[in-house]
Design an enzyme around this catalytic site. Structure first.
Site, PDB file in Angstrom:
ATOM      1  N   ILE A   1      45.884  28.802  17.595  1.00  0.00           N
ATOM      2  CA  ILE A   1      45.468  29.538  16.406  1.00  0.00           C
ATOM      3  C   ILE A   1      45.845  28.755  15.147  1.00  0.00           C
ATOM      4  O   ILE A   1      46.994  28.343  14.977  1.00  0.00           O
ATOM      5  CB  ILE A   1      46.112  30.937  16.372  1.00  0.00           C
ATOM      6  CG1 ILE A   1      45.619  31.768  17.556  1.00  0.00           C
ATOM      7  CG2 ILE A   1      45.779  31.652  15.063  1.00  0.00           C
ATOM      8  CD1 ILE A   1      46.312  33.102  17.696  1.00  0.00           C
TER       9      ILE A   1
ATOM     10  N   HIS B   1      46.951  41.138  18.015  1.00  0.00           N
ATOM     11  CA  HIS B   1      46.870  39.743  17.559  1.00  0.00           C
ATOM     12  C   HIS B   1      48.212  39.061  17.781  1.00  0.00           C
ATOM     13  O   HIS B   1      49.256  39.719  17.815  1.00  0.00           O
ATOM     14  CB  HIS B   1      46.485  39.699  16.076  1.00  0.00           C
ATOM     15  CG  HIS B   1      46.170  38.324  15.589  1.00  0.00           C
ATOM     16  ND1 HIS B   1      47.136  37.459  15.126  1.00  0.00           N
ATOM     17  CD2 HIS B   1      44.990  37.652  15.504  1.00  0.00           C
ATOM     18  CE1 HIS B   1      46.572  36.325  14.770  1.00  0.00           C
ATOM     19  NE2 HIS B   1      45.268  36.411  14.982  1.00  0.00           N
TER      20      HIS B   1
ATOM     21  N   GLU C   1      42.523  33.922  23.175  1.00  0.00           N
ATOM     22  CA  GLU C   1      42.870  32.665  22.514  1.00  0.00           C
ATOM     23  C   GLU C   1      44.354  32.365  22.701  1.00  0.00           C
ATOM     24  O   GLU C   1      45.194  33.224  22.442  1.00  0.00           O
ATOM     25  CB  GLU C   1      42.525  32.718  21.026  1.00  0.00           C
ATOM     26  CG  GLU C   1      43.100  33.911  20.284  1.00  0.00           C
ATOM     27  CD  GLU C   1      42.654  33.984  18.832  1.00  0.00           C
ATOM     28  OE1 GLU C   1      41.810  33.175  18.423  1.00  0.00           O
ATOM     29  OE2 GLU C   1      43.165  34.851  18.108  1.00  0.00           O
TER      30      GLU C   1
ATOM     31  N   SER D   1      41.330  30.485   8.986  1.00  0.00           N
ATOM     32  CA  SER D   1      41.707  29.354   8.140  1.00  0.00           C
ATOM     33  C   SER D   1      40.566  28.361   7.951  1.00  0.00           C
ATOM     34  O   SER D   1      40.456  27.723   6.902  1.00  0.00           O
ATOM     35  CB  SER D   1      42.937  28.646   8.718  1.00  0.00           C
ATOM     36  OG  SER D   1      42.687  28.175  10.034  1.00  0.00           O
TER      37      SER D   1
END
Length: 240
Positions: free
Chosen positions: A151, A98, A146, A205
């Site tokens: 993000i 990540h 991504e 989120s």
């Protein structure tokens, strides 16, 4: 690529990061479990390490993944995350690389091999179509592509990014499931990335910062199923 766990698109990933833990994390996991059963959608749920065992025991439908894993073997390695310990705790897979926990391509390769040995599926993050292609050669179960700058934002990845990622990854290994998740805040965002070709998506989120996380999560899961069935009308999703 670990094959004993049945993973097929569409899939939805909820990464808790450091937002929730303990009782609150379990409550969200139970709701995700209910939604997975209701909509027949595979949901990957990434809690804190300390909550993996509890959540795995209290749910039946979601895939409980760790937020990271190290490539160590049983023995020395204080402070590292042992693959076999995750499996013993009830995890079915692990997230790797990540943007908040980057590792080298060499370490990704070693970690995927160790995950395979321990019986854990792998969802590996990439920040570009090119990095996704490099990771595809290592044969993870899934790749989450991504751009890091999106993000937590309100901007999803564009058509070109998704199409290029899909083309590159599938040309290397068509079995790898490709996610696109950055900037997913609403059910409309979920629909958009699926209609553009992604096989999975997710949100952190967008769900955890919402006034009503349960409602937003259900709206996203429902939108995922609807978009998939619209794009692939012959899909067997109801027999997942």
């Amino acid at each position: 690529m670990y094959k004993d766990i049945i993973l097929r698109p569409p899939l939805f990933e909820i990464g808790l990061k450091g937002y929730l833990y303990g009782k609150a994390a379990l409550e969200l996991a139970k709701e995700a479990d209910r939604l997975s059963r209701k909509y027949n959608i595979g949901i990957i749920f990434d809690p804190q390490y300390s909550d993996i065992s509890l959540i795995a025991r209290e749910t039946q439908n979601i895939y409980v993944f760790s937020q990271h894993m190290d490539s160590i073997k049983p023995g020395r390695g204080i402070g590292s995350v042992l693959p076999e310990a995750l499996k013993s705790a009830g995890a079915t897979g692990t997230l790797l690389n990540h943007a908040e926990k980057r590792i080298t391509l060499s370490e990704i390769s070693k970690s995927i091999k160790r995950a395979d040995e321990a019986g854990l599926a792998t969802l590996v993050c990439a920040d570009s179509p090119e990095e996704a292609a490099a990771i595809a050669h290592l044969r993870p179960n899934m790749i989450l592509a991504e751009p890091p700058d999106l993000i937590g934002s309100s901007k999803t990845v564009g058509k070109r990014f998704i199409e290029k990622t899909m083309l590159l990854v599938k040309s290397i290994d068509p079995e790898i499931i490709v996610f696109n998740s950055a900037g997913i805040k609403t059910s409309r965002d979920v629909r958009e990335v699926i209609m553009l070709g992604a096989e999975g998506t997710g949100s952190t989120s967008g769900i955890l910062k919402a006034k009503d996380p349960f409602r937003i999560m259900e709206e996203m899961i429902s939108a995922l199923k609807d978009a998939w069935q619209e794009k692939y009308p012959r899909s067997m999703i109801d027999k997942y």
